[in-house]
Design an enzyme around this catalytic site. Structure first.
Site, PDB file in Angstrom:
ATOM      1  N   ARG A 104     109.130  41.043  17.365  1.00 46.67           N
ATOM      2  CA  ARG A 104     108.797  39.618  17.403  1.00 46.67           C
ATOM      3  C   ARG A 104     109.282  38.907  16.164  1.00 46.67           C
ATOM      4  NH1 ARG A 104     102.617  37.773  17.273  1.00 46.67           N
ATOM      5  NH2 ARG A 104     102.892  38.349  15.117  1.00 46.67           N
ATOM      6  N   CYS A 106     108.539  34.990  14.358  1.00 52.58           N
ATOM      7  CA  CYS A 106     107.682  33.805  14.427  1.00 52.58           C
ATOM      8  C   CYS A 106     108.175  32.814  13.393  1.00 52.58           C
ATOM      9  CB  CYS A 106     106.231  34.180  14.163  1.00 52.58           C
ATOM     10  SG  CYS A 106     105.112  32.764  14.208  1.00 52.58           S
TER      11      CYS A 106
END
Length: 142
Positions: A104, A106
């Site tokens: 991920r 962000c």
């Protein structure tokens, strides 16, 4: 047969521009960003509710293809306010129950795409790269 297959869900918002909610090419599936609004375009002001709704929208699109959250390989989360990160992270993590989380990124952004209704404060988008069921993980740069 088309080169790309388009997927939509009656339980997720329709695209608000010239793009598909999800496309499939061979064994690869790509999901467009999912705002935290419901299928009718209503956006709750609460970041926790927006996060849940965004994940539900993603789940609905995955289900249309016979997939689930466990097939997600990579996500990108866009947030307007990093002070909400803890709340977003807690909700996001609850959708991955097998103990293996996708890779991920962000990032905080100044603005997100215009919304058809309500709030100037959408808190996140998710972009997903998925893998084929029961196959090895693939790593692709989007």
């Amino acid at each position: 047969m088309n080169f790309l297959q388009k997927f939509e869900s009656a339980n997720a918002p329709k695209a608000i521009g010239p793009y598909s909610p999800a496309v499939k090419l061979g064994d690869f599936v790509y999901l467009s960003g999912q705002l935290g609004m419901d299928k009718d375009g209503v956006l709750n002001d609460d970041v926790v509710e927006q996060t849940h709704q965004s994940m539900k929208n993603i789940g609905s699109l995955l289900a249309e293809m016979g997939l689930s959250y466990r097939h997600i390989v990579k996500t990108t989360v866009f947030v307007k306010d990093l002070n909400d990160f803890g709340k977003i992270n807690e909700v996001y993590g609850s959708y991955f129950t097998e103990g293996v989380y996708p890779a991920r990124s962000c990032v905080a952004v100044a603005r997100l795409p215009s919304l058809p209704r309500k709030s100037e404060r959408p808190s996140r988008l998710l972009r997903m790269l998925l893998r084929k069921k029961n196959s090895k993980y693939f790593c692709l740069k989007i």
